[in-house]
Design a protein around this motif. Structure first.
Motif, PDB file in Angstrom:
ATOM      1  N   VAL A 290     -22.200  49.842  23.298  1.00 46.52           N
ATOM      2  CA  VAL A 290     -20.819  50.317  24.011  1.00 46.52           C
ATOM      3  C   VAL A 290     -20.117  48.985  24.055  1.00 46.52           C
ATOM      4  CG1 VAL A 290     -21.417  52.262  24.351  1.00 46.52           C
ATOM      5  CG2 VAL A 290     -21.063  50.599  25.936  1.00 46.52           C
ATOM      6  N   THR A 291     -18.479  48.976  23.860  1.00 47.62           N
ATOM      7  CA  THR A 291     -18.027  48.291  23.995  1.00 47.62           C
ATOM      8  C   THR A 291     -16.083  49.337  25.162  1.00 47.62           C
ATOM      9  OG1 THR A 291     -16.888  48.619  22.398  1.00 47.62           O
ATOM     10  CG2 THR A 291     -18.666  46.472  23.132  1.00 47.62           C
ATOM     11  N   LEU A 292     -15.436  48.755  25.579  1.00 47.12           N
ATOM     12  CA  LEU A 292     -14.019  48.975  26.597  1.00 47.12           C
ATOM     13  C   LEU A 292     -13.155  47.954  26.624  1.00 47.12           C
ATOM     14  CD1 LEU A 292     -12.370  51.571  27.360  1.00 47.12           C
ATOM     15  CD2 LEU A 292     -13.576  50.727  29.620  1.00 47.12           C
ATOM     16  N   ALA A 293     -12.077  48.393  25.729  1.00 44.90           N
ATOM     17  CA  ALA A 293     -11.140  47.308  25.673  1.00 44.90           C
ATOM     18  C   ALA A 293      -9.404  47.857  26.575  1.00 44.90           C
ATOM     19  CB  ALA A 293     -10.576  46.803  24.504  1.00 44.90           C
ATOM     20  N   ASN A 294      -9.714  47.921  27.471  1.00 39.04           N
ATOM     21  CA  ASN A 294      -8.260  48.787  28.710  1.00 39.04           C
ATOM     22  C   ASN A 294      -7.244  48.117  28.521  1.00 39.04           C
ATOM     23  OD1 ASN A 294      -8.575  47.567  30.661  1.00 39.04           O
ATOM     24  ND2 ASN A 294     -10.387  49.217  31.612  1.00 39.04           N
ATOM     25  N   PRO A 295      -6.205  48.352  28.784  1.00 42.24           N
ATOM     26  CA  PRO A 295      -4.691  46.973  29.121  1.00 42.24           C
ATOM     27  C   PRO A 295      -4.994  46.364  29.878  1.00 42.24           C
ATOM     28  CG  PRO A 295      -4.515  50.151  29.056  1.00 42.24           C
ATOM     29  CD  PRO A 295      -5.600  50.070  28.915  1.00 42.24           C
ATOM     30  N   PHE A 296      -6.319  46.584  31.303  1.00 40.30           N
ATOM     31  CA  PHE A 296      -6.009  45.379  31.386  1.00 40.30           C
ATOM     32  C   PHE A 296      -7.317  44.180  31.615  1.00 40.30           C
ATOM     33  CE2 PHE A 296      -5.700  49.767  34.293  1.00 40.30           C
ATOM     34  CZ  PHE A 296      -5.169  49.586  34.786  1.00 40.30           C
ATOM     35  N   GLY A 297      -6.945  44.104  30.139  1.00 39.27           N
ATOM     36  CA  GLY A 297      -7.680  42.378  30.038  1.00 39.27           C
ATOM     37  C   GLY A 297      -9.023  42.946  29.768  1.00 39.27           C
ATOM     38  N   GLY A 298      -9.379  42.186  29.166  1.00 36.36           N
ATOM     39  CA  GLY A 298     -10.523  41.370  28.620  1.00 36.36           C
ATOM     40  C   GLY A 298     -11.288  42.621  28.021  1.00 36.36           C
ATOM     41  N   ILE A 299     -12.762  42.786  27.529  1.00 29.81           N
ATOM     42  CA  ILE A 299     -13.607  43.402  26.720  1.00 29.81           C
ATOM     43  C   ILE A 299     -14.649  43.336  27.479  1.00 29.81           C
ATOM     44  CG2 ILE A 299     -14.697  44.070  24.429  1.00 29.81           C
ATOM     45  CD1 ILE A 299     -12.727  42.536  22.650  1.00 29.81           C
ATOM     46  N   ALA A 300     -14.999  44.769  27.784  1.00 26.13           N
ATOM     47  CA  ALA A 300     -16.916  45.037  29.299  1.00 26.13           C
ATOM     48  C   ALA A 300     -17.344  45.613  27.927  1.00 26.13           C
ATOM     49  CB  ALA A 300     -16.242  46.641  29.264  1.00 26.13           C
ATOM     50  N   ARG A 301     -19.050  44.774  27.728  1.00 25.15           N
ATOM     51  CA  ARG A 301     -19.177  45.341  27.093  1.00 25.15           C
ATOM     52  C   ARG A 301     -20.739  45.851  26.996  1.00 25.15           C
ATOM     53  NH1 ARG A 301     -21.807  44.576  21.281  1.00 25.15           N
ATOM     54  NH2 ARG A 301     -24.228  44.081  21.430  1.00 25.15           N
ATOM     55  N   GLY A 302     -21.730  47.164  26.916  1.00 22.90           N
ATOM     56  CA  GLY A 302     -22.369  47.785  27.360  1.00 22.90           C
ATOM     57  C   GLY A 302     -22.518  48.567  28.760  1.00 22.90           C
ATOM     58  N   TRP A 303     -23.592  49.348  29.072  1.00 18.84           N
ATOM     59  CA  TRP A 303     -22.894  50.584  29.302  1.00 18.84           C
ATOM     60  C   TRP A 303     -22.721  50.267  30.493  1.00 18.84           C
ATOM     61  CZ3 TRP A 303     -20.295  54.959  29.868  1.00 18.84           C
ATOM     62  CH2 TRP A 303     -20.660  55.079  31.672  1.00 18.84           C
ATOM     63  N   ALA A 304     -22.898  49.027  31.801  1.00 17.89           N
ATOM     64  CA  ALA A 304     -23.181  48.492  32.758  1.00 17.89           C
ATOM     65  C   ALA A 304     -21.549  47.943  33.058  1.00 17.89           C
ATOM     66  CB  ALA A 304     -24.053  47.550  33.476  1.00 17.89           C
ATOM     67  N   GLN A 305     -21.060  47.259  32.301  1.00 18.15           N
ATOM     68  CA  GLN A 305     -19.764  46.754  32.188  1.00 18.15           C
ATOM     69  C   GLN A 305     -19.130  47.733  32.147  1.00 18.15           C
ATOM     70  OE1 GLN A 305     -18.930  43.761  29.885  1.00 18.15           O
ATOM     71  NE2 GLN A 305     -20.948  42.243  30.600  1.00 18.15           N
ATOM     72  N   VAL A 306     -18.754  48.450  30.692  1.00 11.91           N
ATOM     73  CA  VAL A 306     -17.969  49.607  30.756  1.00 11.91           C
ATOM     74  C   VAL A 306     -18.104  50.650  31.673  1.00 11.91           C
ATOM     75  CG1 VAL A 306     -17.736  51.812  29.665  1.00 11.91           C
ATOM     76  CG2 VAL A 306     -18.394  49.837  27.461  1.00 11.91           C
ATOM     77  N   GLU A 307     -18.898  51.140  32.716  1.00 12.96           N
ATOM     78  CA  GLU A 307     -18.788  52.560  34.151  1.00 12.96           C
ATOM     79  C   GLU A 307     -17.806  50.658  34.454  1.00 12.96           C
ATOM     80  OE1 GLU A 307     -21.465  54.806  36.737  1.00 12.96           O
ATOM     81  OE2 GLU A 307     -22.878  52.584  35.524  1.00 12.96           O
ATOM     82  N   ALA A 308     -18.448  49.576  35.285  1.00 12.06           N
ATOM     83  CA  ALA A 308     -17.701  49.123  36.482  1.00 12.06           C
ATOM     84  C   ALA A 308     -16.203  49.177  35.422  1.00 12.06           C
ATOM     85  CB  ALA A 308     -18.097  47.739  36.195  1.00 12.06           C
ATOM     86  N   ARG A 309     -15.872  49.035  34.188  1.00 10.95           N
ATOM     87  CA  ARG A 309     -14.536  48.726  33.810  1.00 10.95           C
ATOM     88  C   ARG A 309     -13.793  50.208  34.069  1.00 10.95           C
ATOM     89  NH1 ARG A 309     -12.651  45.000  30.891  1.00 10.95           N
ATOM     90  NH2 ARG A 309     -13.722  43.524  32.075  1.00 10.95           N
ATOM     91  N   LEU A 310     -14.180  51.516  33.726  1.00 13.68           N
ATOM     92  CA  LEU A 310     -13.543  52.910  34.201  1.00 13.68           C
ATOM     93  C   LEU A 310     -13.091  53.423  35.040  1.00 13.68           C
ATOM     94  CD1 LEU A 310     -15.995  54.615  31.435  1.00 13.68           C
ATOM     95  CD2 LEU A 310     -13.479  53.902  31.050  1.00 13.68           C
ATOM     96  N   ASP A 311     -14.349  52.858  36.585  1.00 14.31           N
ATOM     97  CA  ASP A 311     -13.935  52.999  38.121  1.00 14.31           C
ATOM     98  C   ASP A 311     -13.150  52.014  38.035  1.00 14.31           C
ATOM     99  OD1 ASP A 311     -16.481  54.380  38.102  1.00 14.31           O
ATOM    100  OD2 ASP A 311     -17.824  52.613  38.828  1.00 14.31           O
ATOM    101  N   GLN A 312     -13.362  50.563  37.462  1.00 12.70           N
ATOM    102  CA  GLN A 312     -11.769  49.577  38.414  1.00 12.70           C
ATOM    103  C   GLN A 312     -11.068  50.337  37.683  1.00 12.70           C
ATOM    104  OE1 GLN A 312     -11.244  46.556  35.593  1.00 12.70           O
ATOM    105  NE2 GLN A 312     -10.133  45.090  37.835  1.00 12.70           N
ATOM    106  N   ALA A 313     -10.323  50.939  36.185  1.00  9.77           N
ATOM    107  CA  ALA A 313      -8.758  51.118  35.498  1.00  9.77           C
ATOM    108  C   ALA A 313      -9.250  52.891  36.791  1.00  9.77           C
ATOM    109  CB  ALA A 313      -9.528  51.766  34.385  1.00  9.77           C
TER     110      ALA A 313
END
Length: 145
Positions: free
Chosen positions: A38-61
């Motif tokens: 799984v991946t997430l590239a949100n407007p705050f920059g960077g690309i999160a890969r893997g559930w742990a990174q994606v979950e952390a990035r969603l929390d941050q957003a």
């Protein structure tokens, strides 16, 4: 109970996405696959890969936004195959960003990719950026802020 159709899942997605702008990432997290690709590239920059990174990035957003209100989704296109589907949209919302006193309007260009897992559509990639309107060529050469 029958597994939801892709269109039903898009309806759930459209209910979940605005919650991020209200500081609540949980509804979007529920839509995501938990697999390592799984991946997430949100407007705050960077690309999160893997559930742990994606979950952390969603929390941050979610911590960046307050008092969000969805103004609408403009669907450009969507496509569904047997086990894969995608959705291309512009999301329009209003929210306070980083504790600002006044809410601003935002338009994000968003591509979301879903995969059928055990009969259910799961989000496997979301890319959202503020380039919902045409950009100048010069904007491509500007150094990152």
């Amino acid at each position: 109970m029958l597994a939801p159709s892709f269109q039903e899942e898009v309806g759930r997605y459209h209910l979940a996405v605005p919650e991020i702008t209200r500081g609540n990432p949980e509804p979007v997290k529920e839509l995501y696959s938990r697999l390592d690709d799984v991946t997430l590239a949100n407007p705050f920059g960077g690309i999160a890969r893997g559930w742990a990174q994606v979950e952390a990035r969603l929390d941050q957003a979610a911590r960046q936004f307050q008092d969000g209100r969805m103004l609408g989704f403009d669907t450009v296109t969507s496509y569904t195959a047997r086990d894969t589907a995608y959705l291309v949209e512009t999301e329009h919302f209003q929210a306070r960003l980083d504790g600002a006193a006044v809410a601003e309007e935002f338009a994000l260009r968003v591509t979301s990719i879903f995969r059928r897992e055990e009969g259910y559509w799961k989000l496997v990639h979301r890319h959202a950026d503020p380039a919902a309107r045409p950009q100048s060529r010069r904007s491509l050469t500007q150094p990152p802020a």
